[in-house]
Design a protein around this motif. Sequence first.
Motif: not given
Length: 306
Positions: A152, A162, A155-157, A180-181, A183, A159-160
């Motif tokens: 990791p 890694e 992380e914020d509101d 980038f995932s 959310k 995206v996550r």
Amino acid sequence: MTERHQQPDIASDRIVMLGVNGGPVLAPDEAKPALALVVNDAVYLVDCGLDTSRQLLTAGLGFAGIRGIFITHHHLDHTSGLPGLLLHGWTARPPLPAVDIWGPPGAKQKATQLLAGFEDEIALFQAGGGFGDFTAPAGHDVEVPLEGGIVPVMEDDNVRVEATRVFHGPEVADAYAYRFSVKGTGKVVVFSGDTAAHDANLAAIARGCDVLVHETQDNSAIERIAAGLPHPRGEELKKHLFEAHSSVLDLPAVAQGAHAKKLVFSHYTPVAHPPAVWLAMATPAAEAIGYKGEIIAPKALDVIPL
Ligand SMILES: [Zn+2]
Ligand SMILES: [Zn+2]
């Protein structure tokens, strides 16, 4: 690089290809590596080549939305825009907010030392000009085990994020790819950074992604360019390009292996072909292996909707 680009849907999440010309040698009208992932109007920068500040303005993104900068490795084509981004971001209207820089070990030290030698310049405009106080960036060393794995980063509101390590030649101790995932939508975007295909760690982090943004090289042009350099520089360049970068002919198979739904080229080396030339090289390779995903060969400032 001078005209203002129209963005197809300003409100949608997207990738803006700020600069797609790889390598440390400057060329007229070619912007150096910088990619912007835009999610809910927040901007996540991957790499910060020389032209990043200008390209952010030309793309209509500006500085105020930048939430973080993610450096893939410490080659200067990916970092030389950082001092300018911080300085001109500070004097921009609206300005760059306090910003975090993530990257391989050295990123933390880089963030604190980037503007060493610019103390006078900062003091002068802090004293007058209406720019307010300068806030130094915060740097974060991202540690990925030598054996690989996915770690990791942030992380914020929206995206996550890694990272994993990718091979980029024996002299580069740490080169990273980022995932980038998003959310809100579940979309997944992977940026390869600079790497030599095929990289098992990249295949793992890119597995099933919606968009794989991958560095791109025309290996057929390397011999010609190396032949024009004096000994031994030509041989050194040839060795580096062949062992540390990815032939465009291999990229459909990389995308196929990772089950990436879309393949986007970036970081073109060692020549800046028009997009149609890159596509003409990749299409037969894709057809030969039956890769059915979309392949996009963008130019600088092109927008890839998510
Ligand atoms: Zn590079
Ligand atoms: Zn590199």
